[in-house]
Design an enzyme around this catalytic site. Structure first.
Site, PDB file in Angstrom:
ATOM      1  CG  ASP A 117       5.063  -4.261 -34.794  1.00  0.00           C
ATOM      2  OD1 ASP A 117       5.270  -3.034 -34.794  1.00  0.00           O
ATOM      3  OD2 ASP A 117       5.739  -5.066 -34.144  1.00  0.00           O
ATOM      4  CG  HIS A 118       2.208   1.456 -34.199  1.00  0.00           C
ATOM      5  ND1 HIS A 118       2.424   0.856 -32.992  1.00  0.00           N
ATOM      6  CD2 HIS A 118       2.783   2.678 -34.115  1.00  0.00           C
ATOM      7  CE1 HIS A 118       3.099   1.691 -32.213  1.00  0.00           C
ATOM      8  NE2 HIS A 118       3.335   2.811 -32.864  1.00  0.00           N
TER       9      HIS A 118
ATOM     10  CG  HIS B  35       6.692  -1.637 -31.480  1.00  0.00           C
ATOM     11  ND1 HIS B  35       5.669  -2.082 -32.275  1.00  0.00           N
ATOM     12  CD2 HIS B  35       6.096  -0.998 -30.447  1.00  0.00           C
ATOM     13  CE1 HIS B  35       4.509  -1.716 -31.747  1.00  0.00           C
ATOM     14  NE2 HIS B  35       4.745  -1.066 -30.636  1.00  0.00           N
TER      15      HIS B  35
HETATM   16  C1  BG6 Z   1       2.785   1.113 -28.417  1.00  0.00           C
HETATM   17  C2  BG6 Z   1       3.072   0.878 -26.959  1.00  0.00           C
HETATM   18  O1  BG6 Z   1       2.733  -0.104 -29.107  1.00  0.00           O
HETATM   19  O2  BG6 Z   1       3.823   1.907 -28.957  1.00  0.00           O
HETATM   20  C3  BG6 Z   1       3.165   2.198 -26.208  1.00  0.00           C
HETATM   21  O3  BG6 Z   1       2.033   0.085 -26.399  1.00  0.00           O
HETATM   22  C4  BG6 Z   1       4.197   3.085 -26.868  1.00  0.00           C
HETATM   23  O4  BG6 Z   1       3.505   1.991 -24.854  1.00  0.00           O
HETATM   24  C5  BG6 Z   1       3.931   3.191 -28.363  1.00  0.00           C
HETATM   25  O5  BG6 Z   1       4.111   4.367 -26.263  1.00  0.00           O
HETATM   26  C6  BG6 Z   1       5.050   3.926 -29.055  1.00  0.00           C
HETATM   27  O6  BG6 Z   1       4.659   4.184 -30.356  1.00  0.00           O
HETATM   28  P1  BG6 Z   1       5.252   5.413 -31.154  1.00  0.00           P
HETATM   29  O7  BG6 Z   1       4.633   5.282 -32.501  1.00  0.00           O
HETATM   30  O8  BG6 Z   1       4.875   6.652 -30.422  1.00  0.00           O
HETATM   31  O9  BG6 Z   1       6.737   5.200 -31.154  1.00  0.00           O
END
Ligand code: BG6
Length: 513
Positions: free
Chosen positions: A208-209, A271
């Site tokens: 989960d980045h 997230h």
């Molecule tokens: C991803 C989603 O996990 O997270 C995308 O699939 C989203 O739809 C993205 O745009 C948002 O990531 P960040 O790091 O730009 O907030």
């Protein structure tokens, strides 16, 4: 550092760090989906940057398994073209590329062909000897979830992936998978059963980045390394918590995927619930992976269920105008691109404190942040004839996840002058100003943690299922229409009007975008 004459110590303390990250083990990353979008935009740029910074293990290789027939030369050219667009440091550092390129190899084959996996095994043996990777293998599935069962079977049948219950086992086998971990509670459980038929939970790294973002990791340090906030961090002092993930981009060519997913599966199930858990959890016994994940899981278990007609009362969904015309989106689609939720954590600490969570695409501003809204002062000392009392604003602590990464605390101050006039002011901490080094990309940190075998920043099976248990009834109600209508909103706006009413009912309002 010296900020306008005030000396503030922001250097790391002398001596050992409190938690040392440790060196990653030598290994081969076996990448499935190596020619896909994720690999091109995130994974290769992260590995390249790690190599540039000297953080990759000395003995390291990437073997890409791909359905397109690419030899090593064509594969390296493809990776280089991606890096020229997406690497963090531009222009591309040629010296790093010269070191990085020979570590990349490609094997092509089909996911349902046992012979392909035999060829992969042979290549991995050669690579392990050539690059001295100690035969440690990190399998990364950057492919659609529908391909997982076939790939897992191929890897298990060919003996490449085997169960290892001892985390200290060498040579190790680990598996990384990307969200979505299933489509609802049932499919998430089925996926976990599939994974457990081959592997032990300790070998599985669910990315989960958001958990790899420095600002998200800092939530725990902020809460538990400072004595002044934790005593206030509860229902006695906090009125409500607001979590926002607003994006200005739309579905960006991912219409087909997004239309099946929608904002709740894309952003909330993973997230935003992870961020909520970090804000709401109790202090862990230690900073160890299982202690932190145990505490987060208790938050998921304490989420008050929302289902059936109750959903319309707690959840507002919206879709931006023009979404249905995006490539890959089904005509007449009801998939939400915006959601606002009122949530409750039924724990001793949070009883009666609503958590307002919103996420959306094609909104006015890109902003991901957590705002802790404190209660009003108990006595209106400044009330009187004038309107000043009306202007008293409760304190707000804002954890800015992105952009302008930092933390701000608003408070009331006397406006200089003979009258007692009050204005809101802010104390603002900014990463870029306080630390003279760039904040690393989430994927860089997470990839290294997989190579170290540190699962702290990864989602555990129980939490993933708990999070699905919370969102699945909401999804069902929205999909059946029982949960209210899907509102439309103008691209570039703050979202549907109805989201404002969700807060306004209790006399609160969203932080303006
Ligand atoms: C991803 C989603 O996990 O997270 C995308 O699939 C989203 O739809 C993205 O745009 C948002 O990531 P960040 O790091 O730009 O907030």
């Amino acid at each position: 550092m010296d900020v306008k004459g005030v000396h503030i110590e922001t250097h790391p303390r002398e001596g050992e760090p409190l938690v040392r990250a440790g060196r990653p083990d030598p290994c081969t990353v076996v990448l499935f989906g190596a020619t896909g979008d994720l690999a091109q935009r995130k994974l290769f740029p992260a590995l390249f940057e790690l190599d540039r910074a000297g953080l990759l293990p000395e003995h390291f290789a990437v073997v890409a398994f791909s359905r397109s027939a690419l030899d090593d030369t064509a594969f390296r050219a493809h990776v280089k073209a991606g890096l020229e667009k997406f690497a963090r440091t531009q222009p591309l550092d040629e010296a790093t590329w010269q070191r990085f390129a020979p570590r990349l190899e490609g094997v092509s084959g089909a996911y349902d062909d046992p012979q392909s996996f035999v060829r992969l095994r042979e290549r991995l043996t050669q690579v392990s000897q050539k690059q001295k990777t100690g035969d440690n293998q990190l399998y990364y599935l950057a492919t659609p979830a529908s391909t997982f069962p076939q790939i897992l079977k191929g890897l298990a049948d060919s003996g490449l992936l085997t169960r290892q219950t001892d985390p200290g086992h060498h040579p190790w086998r680990r598996l990384v998978i990307e969200k979505p971990f299933g489509h609802d509670l049932e499919s998430a459980k089925a996926l976990n059963r599939e994974l457990f038929s081959v592997l032990d939970e300790r070998q599985i790294f669910r990315i989960d980045h958001y958990l790899g973002k420095e600002t998200v990791q800092n939530i725990l340090v902020f809460r538990f390394a400072n004595a002044i906030f934790e005593p206030l961090w509860n229902r006695q002092h906090i009125d409500h918590v607001e979590i926002t993930a607003a994006e200005t981009i739309g579905v960006e060519g991912r219409g087909g995927f997004y239309d099946e997913t929608g904002v709740i599966r894309d952003m909330v199930q993973n997230h935003l619930l992870q961020v909520l858990a970090l804000c709401a959890m109790e202090p862990p016994v230690s900073f160890g992976a299982e202690d932190i994940r145990d505490e987060k899981n208790k938050v998921f278990r304490a989420l008050r269920p929302v289902e059936g007609t109750d959903v319309a009362d707690h959840v507002v969904v919206g879709q931006y105008q023009g979404y249905a015309q995006e490539k890959g989106v089904k005509p007449g689609s009801r998939t939400p691109t915006y959601v606002a939720l009122r949530m409750h954590v039924d724990s001793w600490r949070w009883q009666g404190v609503p958590f307002y969570v919103r996420a959306g695409k094609n909104l006015k501003r890109r902003m991901t942040e957590v705002s802790i809204h404190f209660k009003s002062v108990p006595v209106g000392l400044f009330s009187g004839e004038g309107a000043t009392c009306q202007r008293l604003q409760p304190n707000v602590l804002t954890l800015r996840i992105q952009p302008r990464e930092g933390i701000a605390l608003s408070f009331e101050s006397k406006v200089p002058g003979e009258d007692v006039n009050i204005a809101g002011v802010t104390m603002d901490f900014n990463y870029a100003e306080s630390f003279a080094k760039p904040v690393p990309e989430a994927y860089e940190r997470l990839l290294l943690d997989c190579m170290r075998g540190n699962a702290t920043l990864f989602a555990r099976q129980d939490s993933v299922e708990q999070a699905w248990a919370y969102v699945t009834p909401i999804l069902r109600a929205i999909e059946s229409g029982e949960g209210g209508s899907v509102h439309t909103y103008a691209p570039g706006s703050a979202g549907p009007e109805a989201a404002a009413s969700l807060m306004a009912r209790s006399g609160r309002r969203w932080t303006p975008l």
